[in-house]
Design a protein around this motif. Structure first.
Motif, PDB file in Angstrom:
ATOM      1  N   THR A  80       0.820  -1.211   0.000  1.00 34.38           N
ATOM      2  CA  THR A  80       0.000   0.000   0.000  1.00 34.38           C
ATOM      3  C   THR A  80       0.854   1.261   0.000  1.00 34.38           C
ATOM      4  O   THR A  80       0.608   2.180  -0.783  1.00 34.38           O
ATOM      5  N   ILE A  81       1.867   1.279   0.845  1.00 35.30           N
ATOM      6  CA  ILE A  81       2.715   2.479   0.875  1.00 35.30           C
ATOM      7  C   ILE A  81       3.579   2.538  -0.384  1.00 35.30           C
ATOM      8  O   ILE A  81       3.954   3.626  -0.843  1.00 35.30           O
ATOM      9  N   ALA A  82       3.852   1.365  -0.971  1.00 39.67           N
ATOM     10  CA  ALA A  82       4.586   1.351  -2.243  1.00 39.67           C
ATOM     11  C   ALA A  82       3.727   1.973  -3.347  1.00 39.67           C
ATOM     12  O   ALA A  82       4.199   2.807  -4.128  1.00 39.67           O
ATOM     13  N   ASP A  83       2.444   1.594  -3.387  1.00 43.79           N
ATOM     14  CA  ASP A  83       1.527   2.175  -4.380  1.00 43.79           C
ATOM     15  C   ASP A  83       1.299   3.664  -4.154  1.00 43.79           C
ATOM     16  O   ASP A  83       0.962   4.397  -5.094  1.00 43.79           O
ATOM     17  N   ALA A  84       1.454   4.100  -2.905  1.00 46.45           N
ATOM     18  CA  ALA A  84       1.104   5.484  -2.563  1.00 46.45           C
ATOM     19  C   ALA A  84       1.886   6.497  -3.401  1.00 46.45           C
ATOM     20  O   ALA A  84       1.337   7.514  -3.832  1.00 46.45           O
ATOM     21  N   PHE A  85       3.160   6.198  -3.643  1.00 45.91           N
ATOM     22  CA  PHE A  85       3.951   7.124  -4.459  1.00 45.91           C
ATOM     23  C   PHE A  85       3.320   7.304  -5.841  1.00 45.91           C
ATOM     24  O   PHE A  85       3.089   8.420  -6.295  1.00 45.91           O
ATOM     25  N   SER A  86       3.021   6.191  -6.498  1.00 47.93           N
ATOM     26  CA  SER A  86       2.421   6.256  -7.837  1.00 47.93           C
ATOM     27  C   SER A  86       1.077   6.971  -7.798  1.00 47.93           C
ATOM     28  O   SER A  86       0.743   7.746  -8.694  1.00 47.93           O
ATOM     29  N   ALA A  87       0.299   6.705  -6.738  1.00 51.17           N
ATOM     30  CA  ALA A  87      -1.011   7.337  -6.617  1.00 51.17           C
ATOM     31  C   ALA A  87      -0.869   8.850  -6.500  1.00 51.17           C
ATOM     32  O   ALA A  87      -1.587   9.606  -7.160  1.00 51.17           O
TER      33      ALA A  87
END
Lengths: 221, 221
Positions: free
Chosen positions: A178-185
DNA sequence: TGTACATCAGTGAACGCGCGTTCACTGATGTAC
DNA sequence: TGTACATCAGTGAACGCGCGTTCACTGATGTAC
């Protein structure tokens, strides 16, 4: 977006065309398509206009691409490759400046934010987002490339956060994917807002806010 | 996306058509256009297919809309109105549950995340983002509506964070407009990723991570 | 209550233009002997 | 070094289909007197 001169005066061309001039024409078609698709959509971009800005005829286009769908496929494949390279390069710079995984990530965010600040005008947009919002116009191969692009982002940052998590303890529990996806989001969402509000500094500000939030989430003053 | 029955059996219709049946046909055209544009783009969506799913003829379309651009304008105007109402309703529910502005915001994020979790399938997308990536296909009025939509989000949450900021002190300084935009950025970006990864829980997870990060940013355990 | 007219919510046929695609051909460059 | 052939990177003309738009018309409903 930016004007590229086919023959820059400053650098003498020892090997003028690395893979023949066809390769160069193809790249210019892809550049034109990239710009047009981000502002007018895929169906709204005609082959006619692409060949006009490239300076060839319509049948010349079909020498380089089997059909319009093939253009989309090659465009996305090139995007993924180039995006990967840009990310790798910023990662390498961050790694050269620090040893600690958290410090490296915070440096990476600063480098990325600086890069966004230095762009002239508003961010032109992300091809993945543009195509996602027209996905039914494409075949399975293109949709698989969209998946691959987003998955690469996730995996790149999950590895990074695994290293961070091994050394730091978050204030509240966080899921690594989730925190990995957060950057892209944050990047994708900020691009949309940047364009809607015509506010070219928005992307950099959001990235720096995200940086602050990551720090506090891991209890770093 | 979701099938709407024109005559629900449970509720007897006292006034079957509030503003005449033309109004209802127009709404169904807008519904069809909304779904189609989010998956195939504006230029990729033909009037033909809209009237086919609505069950009228092509010339019937032009009774309701001056031209295709008029459809986009009415669609965006309706989106802004409905989005505003949905946000108002979630805000009202959060306000009813707490007095403290921070508690209210954290409740709002939970309510919003729950709403996203409860959606069947992947989020259909945001019309603002879809049109942003095709903006050159539209006139100035449409682009002004995009600006207005994003500006309403910013103002809604800036007011909220002003109230929070008056009572709580962030661990690191935060700009109110920036943290106000952050919510919209997370939602817009997560929608793109949700669709690319075909991961229907991603949006809810990102919203809850954002919630955690807002809490820690304001030093709340 | 009946008649005249107006408005609403469409229909059906036709239009021209631009789009993606095909196909036969071509001039320049590369390669084999 | 000259000739024959192959490949590269296109050209030019033509195609049919679908798209957005127009226009004259229509049947059902509403309203005035």
């Amino acid at each position: 977006m930016e004007q590229r001169h086919s023959t820059p005066e400053t650098v003498p061309e020892v090997q003028p065309e690395p893979q023949g001039k066809g390769k160069r024409t193809r790249e210019r078609l892809l550049d034109a398509a990239n710009d047009a698709i981000l502002t007018k959509g895929f169906a709204g971009t005609s082959i006619e206009e692409l060949v006009e800005t490239t300076g060839i005829t319509k049948s010349g286009f079909f020498y380089h691409f089997r059909d319009k769908g093939d253009l989309a496929r090659q465009l996305l494949a090139r995007f993924i490759e180039e995006d990967d390279m840009v990310m790798d390069e910023l990662t390498a710079r961050a790694f050269a400046l620090a040893d600690d995984p958290m410090q490296r990530f915070l440096l990476f965010l600063n480098l990325y934010a600086d890069e966004m600040d230095d762009m002239e005008g508003v961010h032109p947009g992300c091809l993945v987002a543009a195509i996602i919002y027209q996905e039914q116009a494409f075949d399975r191969q293109v949709r698989e490339l969209l998946f691959e692009a987003a998955m690469r982002w996730r995996e790149r940052f999950r590895i990074w956060f695994q290293a961070i998590d091994a050394k730091y303890t978050p204030v509240a529990p966080v899921d690594l994917d989730t925190i990995a996806d957060a950057f892209s989001a944050v990047v994708e969402g900020s691009i949309v807002l940047t364009r809607a509000l015509n506010d070219r500094q928005l992307l950099g500000r959001q990235l720096r806010l995200f940086r602050t939030m990551v720090k506090t989430t891991y209890g770093i003053a």
